[in-house]
Design an enzyme around this catalytic site. Sequence first.
Site, PDB file in Angstrom:
ATOM      1  N   GLY A  36     -25.027   2.819  -1.178  1.00  0.00           N
ATOM      2  CA  GLY A  36     -23.631   4.368  -2.199  1.00  0.00           C
ATOM      3  C   GLY A  36     -23.592   3.132  -3.428  1.00  0.00           C
ATOM      4  O   GLY A  36     -24.561   2.134  -4.430  1.00  0.00           O
ATOM      5  N   HIS A  37     -22.319   2.809  -3.625  1.00  0.00           N
ATOM      6  CA  HIS A  37     -21.539   2.536  -5.186  1.00  0.00           C
ATOM      7  C   HIS A  37     -21.992   0.769  -4.748  1.00  0.00           C
ATOM      8  O   HIS A  37     -22.565   0.569  -5.615  1.00  0.00           O
ATOM      9  CB  HIS A  37     -20.669   2.597  -5.368  1.00  0.00           C
ATOM     10  CG  HIS A  37     -19.789   3.455  -5.908  1.00  0.00           C
ATOM     11  ND1 HIS A  37     -19.445   4.936  -4.998  1.00  0.00           N
ATOM     12  CD2 HIS A  37     -19.951   4.137  -7.189  1.00  0.00           C
ATOM     13  CE1 HIS A  37     -19.737   6.008  -6.072  1.00  0.00           C
ATOM     14  NE2 HIS A  37     -19.508   5.728  -7.484  1.00  0.00           N
ATOM     15  N   VAL A  38     -21.103   0.248  -3.591  1.00  0.00           N
ATOM     16  CA  VAL A  38     -21.464  -1.390  -4.220  1.00  0.00           C
ATOM     17  C   VAL A  38     -22.706  -1.783  -3.176  1.00  0.00           C
ATOM     18  O   VAL A  38     -23.804  -2.662  -3.349  1.00  0.00           O
ATOM     19  CB  VAL A  38     -20.694  -1.438  -2.249  1.00  0.00           C
ATOM     20  CG1 VAL A  38     -20.391  -2.302  -2.179  1.00  0.00           C
ATOM     21  CG2 VAL A  38     -19.160  -1.254  -3.006  1.00  0.00           C
ATOM     22  N   LYS A  80       0.914  -0.987   0.034  1.00  0.00           N
ATOM     23  CA  LYS A  80      -0.245  -0.410  -0.312  1.00  0.00           C
ATOM     24  C   LYS A  80       0.691   1.024   0.288  1.00  0.00           C
ATOM     25  O   LYS A  80       2.117   1.534   0.411  1.00  0.00           O
ATOM     26  CB  LYS A  80      -0.719  -0.061   1.283  1.00  0.00           C
ATOM     27  CG  LYS A  80      -1.995   0.837   1.469  1.00  0.00           C
ATOM     28  CD  LYS A  80      -3.687  -0.004   1.031  1.00  0.00           C
ATOM     29  CE  LYS A  80      -4.533   0.579   0.582  1.00  0.00           C
ATOM     30  NZ  LYS A  80      -5.352   0.177  -0.298  1.00  0.00           N
ATOM     31  N   GLY A  83     -25.677   2.413   3.939  1.00  0.00           N
ATOM     32  CA  GLY A  83     -25.323   2.751   3.112  1.00  0.00           C
ATOM     33  C   GLY A  83     -25.545   2.204   1.687  1.00  0.00           C
ATOM     34  O   GLY A  83     -25.503   1.095   1.219  1.00  0.00           O
TER      35      GLY A  83
END
Length: 366
Positions: free
Chosen positions: A182-184, A80, A180
């Site tokens: 959102g995208h997922v 990372k 949530g």
Amino acid sequence: MGIFSEMAVTDHEQLVYCYDPVSGLKAIIAIHDTTLGPALGGTRMWSYAREEDAVTDALRLSRGMTYKAAITGLNLGGGKAVIIGDARTDKSEALFRAYGRYVDSLNGRYITAEDVGTTVADMEHVRMETDHVTGISVALGGSGDPSPVTAMGTYEGMKAGAKRLWGTESLNGRHVAVQGVGHVGYYLVQHLAQEGAKITVCDIDAEKIARVVNEFGVAVCNLDEIYDIQSDIYAPCALGGTINDDTIERLKCKLIAGSANNVLKDEEKHGRQLRRLGILYCPDYVINAGGLINVANELEGYNQQRALRQAAQIHDAIDRIFAYADENDVPTFLAANELAERRIRRLGKVKGTFLGERNRKYRGIC
Ligand code: NAD
């Protein structure tokens, strides 16, 4: 603690400091473990208060990537990077190209991707300087939005949990509380709705709520109410740390299966407490590994159908974790960690076999 001591404690291979005064680049690349393959992990851009915080974050996040790749059966190591800076004001083409050159200098030991604070556009600047980057746009042969693949893995992991608890993986009629959308969360709700689950959602964004209400007819609850509702499954798909001292005793669900990272505020404490409470926990970094699977697919030429099929195998990974947890009488978060370590250990041994002169000259005796 000194940096080498920190690396020793966390078993890191390499920490690379990258500095370019012209563009203002200050980046740290952490390579945790490359036993299984090149270290793949995103680049985070964040205004760290202190340089030590950036180092700690890079070390922590790269180690997590090693475990995620190992448990998912990918032949990748963990890495990372962090860029110190404000993602709203400090970005430039020069900065990401300077960064890309440092990534390139590692000759493929580290492969980067986008992460918090970086975008597909930033990765395209990185790509101008190195091939060792994933998460680029579909137009450039990349994988684009990883969320459908992440949602597929989360959905399949949830089904593995359902099978373990209720003897059937069908989610028809099961009540799932999705935090949530959102995208997922959106794609997850789509799968659940298609299967006939009863769905309750919450989100801070009224537009996101309106979309899933209109498309799938889901119920809505208040933000904090999500912990109290009588559901079968809690799917955290918003932020981390939602299982904590304030929420854990309030949960009425029997299964936790969502895409959010670092769901357990304190892994050790809350992971064990969930087990005592009889709540089955699908470890976050396993059930949300579809994102990594998606970018890993770019390395072989991206194909979304293949990525979705691979993400569906998260079902089997979760099964193995449950079986190991039962056999060894340990919480599921620990089972995941131990299985990941076991794969690295075993394959490290396999890969250590000497393959003869073709690959390596013997230079052992000086
Ligand atoms: P996103 O930002 O698109 O969606 C998050 C949603 O949560 C947003 O709609 C936001 O309004 C909502 N939200 C924020 N705070 C909330 C709160 N307090 N209560 C309820 N809703 C809240 O992010 P995403 O890409 O869908 O990712 C969701 C989670 O999954 C994140 O934790 C992310 O790190 C993790 N994850 C995502 C992927 C991926 O492929 N996108 C891969 C692995 C892990």
